[in-house]
Motif scaffolding. Structure first.
Motif, PDB file in Angstrom:
ATOM      1  N   HIS A 185       0.781  -1.242   0.000  1.00  0.00           N
ATOM      2  CA  HIS A 185       0.000   0.000   0.000  1.00  0.00           C
ATOM      3  C   HIS A 185       0.813   1.293   0.000  1.00  0.00           C
ATOM      4  N   SER A 186       2.108   1.240   0.287  1.00  0.00           N
ATOM      5  CA  SER A 186       2.830   2.500   0.498  1.00  0.00           C
ATOM      6  C   SER A 186       2.946   3.350  -0.765  1.00  0.00           C
ATOM      7  N   GLU A 187       2.851   2.732  -1.937  1.00  0.00           N
ATOM      8  CA  GLU A 187       2.954   3.503  -3.170  1.00  0.00           C
ATOM      9  C   GLU A 187       1.590   3.835  -3.780  1.00  0.00           C
ATOM     10  N   GLU A 188       0.533   3.580  -3.032  1.00  0.00           N
ATOM     11  CA  GLU A 188      -0.811   3.806  -3.572  1.00  0.00           C
ATOM     12  C   GLU A 188      -1.292   5.242  -3.378  1.00  0.00           C
ATOM     13  N   ASN A 189      -0.582   6.032  -2.604  1.00  0.00           N
ATOM     14  CA  ASN A 189      -0.966   7.420  -2.385  1.00  0.00           C
ATOM     15  C   ASN A 189       0.276   8.291  -2.423  1.00  0.00           C
TER      16      ASN A 189
END
Length: 386
Positions: A177-181
């Motif tokens: 998830h860390s690169e999703e925002n």
């Protein structure tokens, strides 16, 4: 100027100023036989580059890397790898008021006091733009580790901006998830709050600090040496080299100051393979300065960006005046979102250097077969092909 080289065997030497013609680095000590993918290097540079969201500087740098040496037919040759990244959008005019009137909390005065001169455009050598070199070199280190026999994984995410903290997340959630925002936080709900907070400070002409959590899996036990070459001492050097980092801790960090020895000590047990392993991991994968084979984890703290448009006071040593100034230009309101790939790069560089020093990876060639010349990556003779 000294201090432009990092590493013992896997050495990275960097050059360049923020508003100079370009940035670049030389990577020495990369083993031969690594299939180097330039697109993967570029992918990490794109994660660090400016202008990727509204909460980063609007400076329009493509940060396109060019590999100038050290490769033959896509494989490393063991010789130095030279990389350059051109500066395309430097605008030095906004920095003219600060040539002899240093900006508050910058390196302007200290650089001038040390060297008697400085490159003042965009902060010159003291600018965080220099970390573009580190990310390029770290991307090479990551590819060496990925192609070795060891399954090393390094990942980081923004775990705090201002008073907004991310909730507990697993390593797998950070990977997912860390690169999703654009905040690069693995907790989606906290990421929204962090983004709103950064927007608020940006609108007010101010900035805010934050933090990054990192974790490493697959690092073998036995890396590092006691005292001055311990794993945490070298890792701390890497982390404190990152611009604007005010604090670094690993394991339970500062909580150790209020922890009893009976709580901090970790008993030993045998794992399923009959190997001794510590029960728990409050030590962050390091005991006695040497890696245990457990996950290595830690946190870093960034102070707020010091380039802000609010009115501040300085002195001009050329005119003897006290002046009110506003720092205009293109600056980030918060630093950790773009610093995530920088942290990952420095961790990968540190791990690989220890792996080479410890003989886990052959420093000369990745396949570990010295004396063998007829390899799958050796170039063929054009005459033989004809």
């Amino acid at each position: 100027m000294n201090g432009n080289r990092f590493g013992r065997l896997f050495q990275v030497t960097t050059y360049g100023e923020s508003h100079g013609p370009g940035m670049g680095c030389t990577v020495s000590g990369c083993p031969a036989g690594v299939e180097l993918d330039e697109e993967l290097i570029q992918r990490d540079l794109d994660r660090r580059k400016p202008g990727q969201s509204m909460i980063t500087t609007s400076r329009g740098e493509p940060d396109e890397v060019s590999i100038m040496s050290g490769l033959q037919d896509g494989y490393t040759t063991g010789t130095p790898i030279g990389m350059t990244i051109q500066n395309k959008d430097a605008r030095s005019g906004k920095y003219e008021p600060f040539v002899t009137a240093p900006r508050p909390s910058h390196g302007d005065f200290t650089y001038s006091a040390k060297f008697g001169t400085r490159n003042w455009g965009g902060g010159g050598r003291s600018s965080a733009r220099e970390t573009v070199n580190w990310v390029a070199a770290g991307a090479i280190a990551k590819q060496v580790l990925e192609q070795s026999e060891f399954d090393v994984q390094v990942k980081a995410h923004v775990n705090q901006i201002g008073d907004v903290e991310a909730g507990p997340v697993s390593f797998e959630e950070i990977l997912k998830h860390s690169e999703e925002n654009e905040v690069r936080c693995a907790d989606p709900a906290a990421a929204e709050e962090m983004r709103d907070l950064a927007d608020q400070y940006q609108k007010e002409g101010d900035s805010i600090g934050g933090g990054i959590y990192f974790e490493c899996r697959g690092v073998p036990r036995g890396l590092g040496a006691p005292r001055f070459d311990s794993f945490p001492s070298r890792l701390a050097q890497a982390m404190y080299s990152v611009p604007a980092v005010n604090d670094f801790e690993y394991g339970i960090g500062r909580e150790a100051r209020t922890t009893a020895g009976s709580e901090y000590n970790e008993n030993w047990e045998f794992d399923d393979d009959g190997e001794p392993v510590p029960v728990g991991n409050d030590h962050g994968g390091i005991q006695g300065g040497i890696t245990t084979g457990q996950p290595i984890y830690g946190e870093l703290t960034w102070h707020p960006p010091v380039s802000i448009p609010k009115t501040q006071q300085t002195v001009d040593w050329e005119t003897g005046e006290e002046k009110d100034i506003t720092v205009t230009g293109r600056h980030d309101p918060v630093l950790p979102p773009r610093a995530v790939p920088v942290v990952e790069a420095m961790v990968n560089l540190t791990i690989l250097d220890f792996m080479l020093l410890g003989g886990r990876i052959n420093p000369d060639r990745l396949d570990g077969h010295p004396g063998e010349y007829d390899t799958h990556y050796h170039p063929s003779s054009p005459r033989n092909e004809d």
